[in-house]
Write an enzyme that holds these catalytic residues in place. Sequence first.
Site, short mmCIF file in Angstrom:
data_model
loop_
_atom_site.label_atom_id
_atom_site.label_comp_id
_atom_site.label_asym_id
_atom_site.label_seq_id
_atom_site.Cartn_x
_atom_site.Cartn_y
_atom_site.Cartn_z
N LYS A 83 0.87 -1.18 0.00
CA LYS A 83 0.00 0.00 0.00
C LYS A 83 0.91 1.23 0.00
O LYS A 83 1.97 1.23 0.64
CB LYS A 83 -0.86 -0.04 1.27
CG LYS A 83 -1.90 1.06 1.39
CD LYS A 83 -2.73 0.84 2.68
CE LYS A 83 -3.82 1.90 2.85
NZ LYS A 83 -4.63 1.65 4.06
N SER A 158 -9.49 1.57 3.33
CA SER A 158 -8.66 2.33 2.44
C SER A 158 -7.63 1.50 1.68
O SER A 158 -7.07 1.96 0.70
CB SER A 158 -7.93 3.42 3.22
OG SER A 158 -7.02 2.85 4.14
N SER A 182 -9.40 -0.72 7.66
CA SER A 182 -8.89 -0.53 6.30
C SER A 182 -8.16 -1.73 5.70
O SER A 182 -7.89 -1.74 4.50
CB SER A 182 -7.97 0.69 6.24
OG SER A 182 -8.74 1.87 6.20
#
Lengths: 501, 493
Positions: A83, A158, A182
């Site tokens: 990420k 996210s 997330s």
Amino acid sequence: MGAAGDILELSARGLAAAIRGGELSASEVARAYLEQIDALEPSLHAYRRVTPELALAQAAAVDDARRAGQALGPLAGVPVALKDIFVTEGVETTSGSAILAGWIPPYQGAHARRLAEAGAVLLGKLTMDEFGMGSANENTPFEPVHNPWALSHVAGGSSGGSAAAVAARSCALALGSDTGGSIRQPASLCNLVGLKPTYGRVSRHGMIAFASSLDQAGPMAREVGDAALALGVLAGADPLDATSLDAPVPDYLAAVDQGARGGLDGAKIGVHRGALELEGLDADVRARFEASLTRLEDAGARVVDIELPHFEHAVATYYVLATAEASSNLARYDGVRYGHRSAADSLRQTYEATRHDGFGPEVKRRILLGTFVLRAESYADYYGRAMKVRTLIARDYARAFERCDLIASPTAPIPSWPLGAKIDDPLALYLLDMFTIGANLAGLPAISIPAGFTSAAPRLPIGVQLIGPRLAEPALLGAAAAHEARCDWHREQPQLLEARA
Amino acid sequence: MPIPDYEVVIGLEVHCQLATATKMFSACACSIGGEPNTRIDAYTLGLPGTLPVPNRVAVDHALRLALVLGCEVQPLSRWARKHYFYPDLPKGYQITQSDQPYATGGAIEIPDHAAADDPLATKRIPLQRIHMEEDAGKSTHTGEHSLVDYNRAGAPLVEIVSLPALRSAAEAADYMRELRTIVRYLGISEANMEEGTLRCDANVSLRAWGAAELGTRCEIKNLNSFKFLEAAIQAEVRRQADLLDRGEPVVQSTMSYDPGRDQTKVMRTKEAAADYRYFPEPDMPPLRIDAAWIAAAQAELPRLPWPRRRELVALGLTAYDAGVLTAERELADYFDAALDDPSRAKALCNWITGELLKLLNASERGVADCPVTPAALAELVGLVEDGTLSGRVAKVVLDEVFRDPSLSPRAIVERDGLRQVSDADAITAMVREVVEQHPEQLAQLLAGKDKVRGFFVGQVMRASQGRANPQLVQRALATVLDELRAARGEVED
């Protein structure tokens, strides 16, 4: 072996074994994944940046080391992606924000370093909601990610890019970060295993802060064993993170194998029934949850009722604390030392223009909220009160764990939804975090595992969450493995891959 | 008193930079000065993903300060974030301690000048608290640009906050001097106002004599020398007194001092004060200082100036000498190490504050680098005190030991035959010889011109190459003169 399709079919654990055993070279594995990325990215947008040269160089180094008879790390040759919240030395890191566009970190974060030391091959950086703030990956100045199971739908957030990439076989394993769900929510929306470890189990050094007291990094994987493999590499004390825990790192893979083989042997699974009666829980989600409970019982667990009296206050508490910390953590993005700067006439105007242009609307909304709750005159009513409720919520979990070993719930109240459908209703999106936020507030480990699909088209994945006491990752992974051993959901592939094959 | 109508009330907030190899929250090298932006790291610049980790040495330094000042050390204290935007503040917040500092209470003793009969009388200035924090960088504003140097950013600081117990600018300066001496005794800070490792903000208010309530205070920022500290407080007292004299209220404000005009001026009023949005630092757990840590620090604390001054006065030194000897810990330690015989304390003090400091100053050396060991100086003083060496020769010997510390005073005395001549007969013989050689001066002396006596003593000293015991020379001269007068008297009679 060697056909690209076969390579992509292997789990991270399987890949590591095949490379260690010489059945596959790290280089051919890296090439297969890079080709997959090339083929799928136009429709997925899971990657913010692909690093093919770095990947091939790391893969070649693994192959050289193997040929030279050197010991290989536990992730040697396994293609991973991070990420974009994780700092990677020399590779642009933006945390999904225009304000960091073009920032090339001069230092290596703990996660990239530990993965590299374990022999992992870095394929690139994955898209995300800006600074981790969002549930759909739509809070982004870049292209939003699409769900491989239904391209018109969100992949969650996210860590949406991480979820989409792992689900689409665009990487073998990904790292996400979880502040209020997330990792777990996108894992749930993409038929993956997503593990948020105990707060402090994995270093936060080199993970760009959203809300420091809640943020925790963790793996997103196709199978429970892959998550365990990655956690073993990531976990452990870090002298550069004062909140990292100095507890010994157990053998997570052993816990997985034991759970898969031996079952749960009387483990008590607690369920807070009241939470299932709350408005907004999808019927399919509820049905899949009940089916998973049955599966856990089949594995030898006993389901017991527990109470979490402050459950309903978790979302409000979270949005006070997380926004307060975010407003502080994001103060450094002022255009003075790095990242985006909007030139203006005065210092004040430079700050205003830089932050106006650099941050997206959701980030600004949270900075404003957080700034408000930290004002001297509202501190006691908001931040102070939220801290007290946080303590009560943590106590609820501690009491619940006197009656059970793990707590089960749906991960998200609904499956994925069409892109754009909820973007104008932030409050509705905040409420989607209701099952996941408690583990962050209490600092507990939690895992989301595949639990089936919706009954109507489009066929969308649904996840189930297990929460454990502090440092109970082995128990969580064992239970997840026992569940996984009794279903095949994790072997299913998204449609777009079948079409391609 | 220039302003007799009001009682002056002052509280000081003193920032002191701790002398550590690395910064408060990162392993970045930390030292004063250096080329701009050469002592920086990822944390210092506030790069995304970096985290603060407390520097144990800095906390230990701060702990020692709290212990010597008699503070209550808190077993658990918290870090907090203080927010404001400025380019020299890399993270947009400063990590400090807010409502839970590591040390509360305590006091600093300053001289009590009101007690005229006791030069060692002190006044206790109670402290409110001490807390730790990280420093900001340094901004320089040129005409068109502002330049930022982050070398200082993240440097470890302690902030010592006094209660409003100081009653004059002079007391405020005394307080700063005592605090500076103490932190230097501890070796925890350079504590240099000019270099900014010791900085001071002063809260000043006035009230009618006898009033119980405090007046409205104004805070003067950035007082960076002892001179400005006193002058600024005096200027602020004048300003507030003028307002009160005219019946106007003092508005709570932050002030700056303009040395050119010798005036304070308002920077901002309370209404315009920033809301720093303090909240507990989530990147670090609470700071825990346990009993074992406190005990370890306590065991290594030095003796402080005031008790040492009292000990020195008890040895027969003047309060002034005691003050000079204790101004620096190294000097006080040197004295202690050289004092082998308490009866020689005064003599030793004179040698240290006189000849030794003169030699050190001339060679631009500190006490720590003094080539003459305390043992060597003790030996020299012993040789003077037991009459082996004359004071004059002893200075020459000290010079020599200073130049070549491998020599001991006694060895030099033996090598050069510098032993003082205390043989009364030999000295009397020398006196007779000198007297005979200078009939003219003798006549003058006998005629009552007593000043000439010194001439003869000098001649004897010269003849003995300084070795003759001056007291014995005086005595012998008197005897010889008596003899001569007696002889002459006989003749006249």
